[in-house]
Motif scaffolding. Structure first.
Motif, PDB file in Angstrom:
ATOM      1  N   HIS A   1     -12.840  -4.661   7.117  1.00  0.00           N
ATOM      2  CA  HIS A   1     -11.418  -5.013   7.178  1.00  0.00           C
ATOM      3  C   HIS A   1     -11.246  -5.974   8.349  1.00  0.00           C
TER       4      HIS A   1
ATOM      5  N   ARG B   1       0.852  -1.191   0.000  1.00  0.00           N
ATOM      6  CA  ARG B   1       0.000   0.000   0.000  1.00  0.00           C
ATOM      7  C   ARG B   1       0.887   1.239   0.000  1.00  0.00           C
TER       8      ARG B   1
ATOM      9  N   HIS C   1      -0.764  -4.171   3.560  1.00  0.00           N
ATOM     10  CA  HIS C   1      -2.122  -4.368   4.057  1.00  0.00           C
ATOM     11  C   HIS C   1      -2.143  -5.504   5.071  1.00  0.00           C
TER      12      HIS C   1
ATOM     13  N   ASP D   1      -9.944  -7.433   3.099  1.00  0.00           N
ATOM     14  CA  ASP D   1     -11.093  -6.545   2.924  1.00  0.00           C
ATOM     15  C   ASP D   1     -12.225  -7.277   2.219  1.00  0.00           C
TER      16      ASP D   1
ATOM     17  N   HIS E   1     -15.974  -1.502   2.981  1.00  0.00           N
ATOM     18  CA  HIS E   1     -15.651  -2.904   3.252  1.00  0.00           C
ATOM     19  C   HIS E   1     -15.515  -3.172   4.744  1.00  0.00           C
TER      20      HIS E   1
END
Ligand SMILES: [Zn+2]
Length: 306
Positions: free
Chosen positions: A137, A39, A46, A50, A135
């Motif tokens: 996570h 990321r 990450h 997600d 989303h």
């Protein structure tokens, strides 16, 4: 020796038909909703999975377990849009799962939740505020988030399985399936999101004390930078309550009958801080019950031994 809290059964989906987020928050990198994907141009990676969800989607605990941590900031809080936002951590036998970016939390710390229990609603708190795909996570830690070093890929622990391209492979009833997803499309890890985790740790609130008031009183605590009362008026009459603090001034508000209000104090400094709180009300007959949460509590060790 670690005491088993509760026997986990196989996973359930947190909501029906879960699909992976197809991209990172910039909307460009394919398949970057997976664990371990780079990321911020390689500055971070990450730390979770997600699953796409419209903000406000009711979701279930994937496994049975015990609620060990909650972060439930108000949208007006300066930290509301930082890190993973509001979250719930549910501890099962061998791991904890953290559900992040929430808009609503329906459980309390210490609560035992059965697999499939609706524990909250998805949202966009934290750094998900402006991302293209709202989303849930999900993070998973095999040392119950005691350190930053035991994050693992949540995908093998999910019921619905995904192919290398991110599409749904098959639902599976096998718990703790060790099959490791192939992240061929993901760039290598860059560095751990230590800063985010540190800032997150600083605002985790834990229960410090609870009780009831039916007369003016005062209290002293060694506490954290944030002291957060949840006060419930259990009387059939409304009351105005005032709390004077030595470190962050005074709060005064009306509590309608049978409702709960949040009263927060904060002060920058090295924890623990010495708080003095004077509680008073305008009515002769009042009964409130309260819980006090703090970013610092004497038993700060998050490992659970009971
Ligand atoms: Zn994420």
């Amino acid at each position: 020796m670690t005491t088993k809290i509760i026997l986990s059964q196989g996973p359930v989906d947190p909501f029906s038909n879960p699909v992976l987020c197809p991209t990172d928050s910039a909307g460009t990198k394919i398949n970057a909703g997976r664990y371990g994907c780079s990321r911020d141009n390689g500055a971070t990676w990450h730390g979770g999975t997600d699953l796409r969800a419209t903000a406000g989607t009711l979701f279930s605990s994937i496994y049975s377990g015990k609620v060990t941590h909650i972060r439930d900031l108000q949208p007006t809080d300066p930290n509301y849009r930082s890190g993973v936002g509001n979250f719930i951590i549910v501890r099962s036998d061998d791991f904890s799962i953290k559900y992040c970016h929430l808009s609503e939390i329906k459980v309390a710390i210490g609560e035992i939740v059965a697999q499939g229990t609706k524990i909250g609603k998805t949202g966009k708190s934290g750094n998900a505020f402006n991302v293209p795909f709202k989303h849930l996570h999900i993070e998973l830690s095999t040392d119950f988030f005691a350190t930053q070093n035991h994050y693992v890929d949540p995908e093998p622990y999910l019921k619905t399985k995904y192919t290398n391209s991110g599409s749904i492979a098959e639902p599976s009833d096998t718990p703790h399936n060790p099959n490791s997803p192939n992240h061929a499309n993901c760039p290598a890890f860059a560095k751990e999101e230590l800063q985010e985790l540190e800032s997150m740790k600083a605002v985790v609130e834990k229960i410090l004390d609870r009780g009831s008031w039916n007369a003016d009183t005062s209290a002293h605590y060694s506490g954290g930078q944030v002291m957060h009362y949840k006060v419930k008026n259990v009387n059939i009459l409304g009351t105005t309550i005032t709390i004077d603090s030595n470190l962050d001034g005074s709060r005064s508000l009306i509590i309608p009958p049978l409702t709960t209000v949040d009263i927060r104090f904060s002060c920058f400094g090295v924890e623990p801080l010495g708080w003095k709180l004077d509680i008073s009300t305008n009515s002769d007959a009042f009964i409130v019950t309260w819980e006090l949460y703090s970013t610092w509590v004497p038993t700060a060790d998050i490992k659970i031994t009971e």
